[in-house]
Design a protein around this motif. Structure first.
Motif, PDB file in Angstrom:
ATOM      1  N   ARG A   1      31.307  28.358  -3.539  1.00  0.00           N
ATOM      2  CA  ARG A   1      30.815  29.678  -3.947  1.00  0.00           C
ATOM      3  C   ARG A   1      30.586  30.528  -2.704  1.00  0.00           C
ATOM      4  NH1 ARG A   1      27.586  26.199  -7.550  1.00  0.00           N
ATOM      5  NH2 ARG A   1      28.488  26.433  -9.622  1.00  0.00           N
ATOM      6  N   LYS A   2      31.126  31.703  -2.708  1.00  0.00           N
ATOM      7  CA  LYS A   2      30.984  32.594  -1.556  1.00  0.00           C
ATOM      8  C   LYS A   2      30.267  33.871  -1.979  1.00  0.00           C
ATOM      9  CE  LYS A   2      33.599  30.026   1.086  1.00  0.00           C
ATOM     10  NZ  LYS A   2      32.985  28.918   1.671  1.00  0.00           N
ATOM     11  N   LEU A   3      29.409  34.343  -1.121  1.00  0.00           N
ATOM     12  CA  LEU A   3      28.737  35.618  -1.309  1.00  0.00           C
ATOM     13  C   LEU A   3      29.286  36.600  -0.291  1.00  0.00           C
ATOM     14  CD1 LEU A   3      25.038  34.365  -1.591  1.00  0.00           C
ATOM     15  CD2 LEU A   3      26.596  34.913  -3.445  1.00  0.00           C
ATOM     16  N   ALA A   4      28.889  37.850  -0.415  1.00  0.00           N
ATOM     17  CA  ALA A   4      29.277  38.825   0.596  1.00  0.00           C
ATOM     18  C   ALA A   4      28.752  38.364   1.950  1.00  0.00           C
ATOM     19  CB  ALA A   4      28.701  40.195   0.258  1.00  0.00           C
ATOM     20  N   ALA A   5      29.533  38.532   2.984  1.00  0.00           N
ATOM     21  CA  ALA A   5      29.165  38.049   4.320  1.00  0.00           C
ATOM     22  C   ALA A   5      27.857  38.659   4.816  1.00  0.00           C
ATOM     23  CB  ALA A   5      30.281  38.325   5.308  1.00  0.00           C
ATOM     24  N   THR A   6      27.430  39.760   4.221  1.00  0.00           N
ATOM     25  CA  THR A   6      26.189  40.404   4.664  1.00  0.00           C
ATOM     26  C   THR A   6      24.959  39.812   3.989  1.00  0.00           C
ATOM     27  OG1 THR A   6      26.480  42.104   2.986  1.00  0.00           O
ATOM     28  CG2 THR A   6      27.314  42.584   5.188  1.00  0.00           C
ATOM     29  N   ASP A   7      25.161  38.983   2.957  1.00  0.00           N
ATOM     30  CA  ASP A   7      24.020  38.363   2.285  1.00  0.00           C
ATOM     31  C   ASP A   7      23.350  37.349   3.205  1.00  0.00           C
ATOM     32  OD1 ASP A   7      24.439  39.766  -0.031  1.00  0.00           O
ATOM     33  OD2 ASP A   7      25.544  38.163  -1.032  1.00  0.00           O
TER      34      ASP A   7
ATOM     35  N   LEU B   1       9.851  11.001  -0.500  1.00  0.00           N
ATOM     36  CA  LEU B   1      10.827  12.076  -0.680  1.00  0.00           C
ATOM     37  C   LEU B   1      10.337  13.352  -0.012  1.00  0.00           C
ATOM     38  CD1 LEU B   1      11.787  11.541  -4.429  1.00  0.00           C
ATOM     39  CD2 LEU B   1      13.078  10.878  -2.393  1.00  0.00           C
ATOM     40  N   PRO B   2      11.252  14.292   0.273  1.00  0.00           N
ATOM     41  CA  PRO B   2      10.843  15.567   0.868  1.00  0.00           C
ATOM     42  C   PRO B   2       9.827  16.295  -0.011  1.00  0.00           C
ATOM     43  CG  PRO B   2      13.232  15.336   0.906  1.00  0.00           C
ATOM     44  CD  PRO B   2      12.704  14.216   0.074  1.00  0.00           C
ATOM     45  N   HIS B   3       8.990  17.115   0.608  1.00  0.00           N
ATOM     46  CA  HIS B   3       7.985  17.901  -0.121  1.00  0.00           C
ATOM     47  C   HIS B   3       8.481  19.301  -0.438  1.00  0.00           C
ATOM     48  CE1 HIS B   3       7.473  19.414   3.934  1.00  0.00           C
ATOM     49  NE2 HIS B   3       6.913  20.466   3.391  1.00  0.00           N
ATOM     50  N   ALA B   4       9.707  19.615   0.006  1.00  0.00           N
ATOM     51  CA  ALA B   4      10.266  20.945  -0.210  1.00  0.00           C
ATOM     52  C   ALA B   4      11.766  20.921   0.022  1.00  0.00           C
ATOM     53  CB  ALA B   4       9.620  21.945   0.745  1.00  0.00           C
ATOM     54  N   VAL B   5      12.439  21.930  -0.522  1.00  0.00           N
ATOM     55  CA  VAL B   5      13.852  22.162  -0.227  1.00  0.00           C
ATOM     56  C   VAL B   5      14.016  23.644   0.076  1.00  0.00           C
ATOM     57  CG1 VAL B   5      14.769  20.248  -1.590  1.00  0.00           C
ATOM     58  CG2 VAL B   5      14.492  22.472  -2.663  1.00  0.00           C
ATOM     59  N   THR B   6      14.991  23.948   0.920  1.00  0.00           N
ATOM     60  CA  THR B   6      15.291  25.335   1.260  1.00  0.00           C
ATOM     61  C   THR B   6      16.709  25.660   0.834  1.00  0.00           C
ATOM     62  OG1 THR B   6      13.802  25.297   3.169  1.00  0.00           O
ATOM     63  CG2 THR B   6      15.490  27.014   3.134  1.00  0.00           C
ATOM     64  N   PHE B   7      16.832  26.660  -0.024  1.00  0.00           N
ATOM     65  CA  PHE B   7      18.134  27.197  -0.401  1.00  0.00           C
ATOM     66  C   PHE B   7      18.411  28.371   0.518  1.00  0.00           C
ATOM     67  CE2 PHE B   7      16.760  25.025  -4.200  1.00  0.00           C
ATOM     68  CZ  PHE B   7      17.931  24.464  -4.689  1.00  0.00           C
ATOM     69  N   SER B   8      19.616  28.402   1.108  1.00  0.00           N
ATOM     70  CA  SER B   8      19.960  29.450   2.068  1.00  0.00           C
ATOM     71  C   SER B   8      21.300  30.086   1.748  1.00  0.00           C
ATOM     72  CB  SER B   8      20.059  28.873   3.485  1.00  0.00           C
ATOM     73  OG  SER B   8      18.853  28.287   3.886  1.00  0.00           O
ATOM     74  N   ALA B   9      21.381  31.365   2.046  1.00  0.00           N
ATOM     75  CA  ALA B   9      22.649  32.101   2.044  1.00  0.00           C
ATOM     76  C   ALA B   9      22.709  32.804   3.396  1.00  0.00           C
ATOM     77  CB  ALA B   9      22.712  33.111   0.921  1.00  0.00           C
ATOM     78  N   ILE B  10      23.566  32.311   4.258  1.00  0.00           N
ATOM     79  CA  ILE B  10      23.708  32.864   5.601  1.00  0.00           C
ATOM     80  C   ILE B  10      25.183  33.158   5.832  1.00  0.00           C
ATOM     81  CG2 ILE B  10      23.306  32.484   8.071  1.00  0.00           C
ATOM     82  CD1 ILE B  10      20.709  32.534   6.392  1.00  0.00           C
ATOM     83  N   ASP B  11      25.489  34.389   6.194  1.00  0.00           N
ATOM     84  CA  ASP B  11      26.876  34.813   6.413  1.00  0.00           C
ATOM     85  C   ASP B  11      27.767  34.484   5.216  1.00  0.00           C
ATOM     86  OD1 ASP B  11      26.266  35.836   8.936  1.00  0.00           O
ATOM     87  OD2 ASP B  11      26.590  33.889   9.890  1.00  0.00           O
TER      88      ASP B  11
END
Length: 86
Positions: free
Chosen positions: A20-26, A41-51
């Motif tokens: 899945r690709k987003l606009a490069a500016t997202d 288990l981890p206490h958190a997860v991080t969802f990222s959209a970079i470039d």
């Protein structure tokens, strides 16, 4: 789908997100955090959209745009809903 928060789960989610690709500016990061999950288990997860690239990683990112605190049970249910692994 593999068990929530295992290394296999992260690999499967990131493989699916890679298509899945987003606009490069997202650019954003959202942390899902909980305090009541299993200690091994981890206490958190991080969802990222970079470039325009989407990913998820364990832990919380200090530069997150948003932090959502919820129960482990709700985080697991949300992940199942988002990934179709009910």
């Amino acid at each position: 789908m593999t068990d929530f928060l295992t290394s296999e789960w992260f690999a499967e989610i990131n493989a699916a997100l890679a298509s899945r690709k987003l606009a490069a500016t997202d650019a954003w990061r959202v942390v899902l955090s909980w305090e009541d999950g299993p200690a091994q288990l981890p206490h958190a997860v991080t969802f990222s959209a970079i470039d325009g690239l989407l990913s998820v990683e364990h832990g919380d990112h200090l530069a997150a745009d948003a932090v959502i605190v919820l129960s482990y049970h709700d985080a697991k249910a949300l992940a199942a809903e988002l990934t179709g692994s009910k």
